[in-house]
Design an enzyme around this catalytic site. Structure first.
Site, PDB file in Angstrom:
ATOM      1  N   LEU A 101       0.815  -1.229  -0.045  1.00 50.18           N
ATOM      2  CA  LEU A 101       0.003  -0.009  -0.225  1.00 50.18           C
ATOM      3  C   LEU A 101       0.900   1.271   0.079  1.00 50.18           C
ATOM      4  O   LEU A 101       1.917   1.278   0.630  1.00 50.18           O
ATOM      5  CB  LEU A 101      -0.886  -0.099   1.235  1.00 50.18           C
ATOM      6  N   ASP A 102       0.621   2.209  -0.615  1.00 45.21           N
ATOM      7  CA  ASP A 102       1.355   3.440  -0.787  1.00 45.21           C
ATOM      8  C   ASP A 102       1.445   4.151   0.633  1.00 45.21           C
ATOM      9  O   ASP A 102       0.920   4.055   1.675  1.00 45.21           O
ATOM     10  CB  ASP A 102       0.773   4.357  -1.724  1.00 45.21           C
ATOM     11  N   TYR A 103       2.742   4.831   0.677  1.00 45.66           N
ATOM     12  CA  TYR A 103       3.025   5.473   1.905  1.00 45.66           C
ATOM     13  C   TYR A 103       1.769   6.205   2.679  1.00 45.66           C
ATOM     14  O   TYR A 103       1.517   6.370   3.840  1.00 45.66           O
ATOM     15  CB  TYR A 103       3.851   6.458   1.522  1.00 45.66           C
TER      16      TYR A 103
END
Length: 242
Positions: A101-103
């Site tokens: 999952l993105d930051y």
């Protein structure tokens, strides 16, 4: 006793198919003897080496984490930022996330030390539903929503939503809450799709992965997967790649 390539895959060496190639290439030893036979089975007492490096075999473990925003989907970060494995303390096994999952994205992510399990779930044809809740700056038109389902090419890649619907809007603030289901798992896919429409994402959360959800968890909480959940995920991935 288990097949050698399965043991290698579970240890995270490579996928089972790639492990078979390593065996046939003579790069694997069992009890200091080079093995090229794919039917070979090993026990927990056997010593396995790949390219001269001993295989570290651990009891498989599986966790579900509610990843907060501002956390890296990795086992470590060379810039010292918080990573998902920091939220599961006192675990001797070497954990890694299944996918990412993105930051700036929160939500459900799985962690395990079972490489074969992770590879099955991340197979490009797995078709496991991943459900996201999106808050946008701007309200997409009906035509734009249709475009998300039909698919679009962005930077040479094809992006497509399996399902997408607006659950609520705020006309005064010009924002919308949208639920989107994906089968793909491409880098920053949701944000790229909405950016292409000129409707940027303000907040993004993955609420569901297959049949798993975040019920009863707050950001930063985790729980072990139940044995029947692990079995069900395996079956789901295997059914979808047939």
């Amino acid at each position: 006793m288990e097949r050698l390539q399965k043991v290698m895959a579970q240890a995270g060496v490579a996928s089972r198919r790639k492990s078979e190639e390593l065996i046939k290439a003579g790069r694997v030893k069992v009890n200091n003897e080079t093995i090229k036979e794919l039917g070979t089975k090993v026990s927990s007492q056997d010593e396995v080496e790949v390219d001269g490096v001993p295989l570290q075999r651990e009891a498989p473990v599986y966790f579900l984490l509610y990843k907060p925003r501002g956390v890296i989907s990795s086992a470590k970060d060379d810039r010292g930022r918080k990573v998902v494995t920091d939220y599961i303390p006192d675990i001797d096994q070497r954990l890694f996330p299944v996918g990412r999952l993105d930051y700036d994205t929160s939500g459900l992510i799985l962690l395990t030390n079972d490489g074969e399990f992770a590879n099955k779930l991340m197979h490009p044809k797995h078709k496991i539903d991943k459900v996201y809740i999106i808050k946008t700056r701007g309200i997409p038109t009906r035509e734009q929503m249709k475009q998300l389902k039909q698919g679009m090419e962005i930077e040479g890649e094809f992006f497509k939503a399996e399902d997408v619907r607006i659950t609520s809007t705020d006309g005064k603030k010009n924002t919308a809450i949208i639920q989107m289901t994906l089968h793909q798992g491409k880098n920053r896919q949701v944000r790229k799709m909405f950016d292409a429409l000129g409707v940027p994402v303000d907040k993004l959360k993955r609420e569901q992965y297959g049949f798993l959800n975040l019920h009863g968890l707050n950001a930063g909480d985790f729980r072990p997967l139940k044995p029947h959940e692990v079995k069900q995920l395996r079956q789901l991935a295997e059914e979808n790649v047939k």
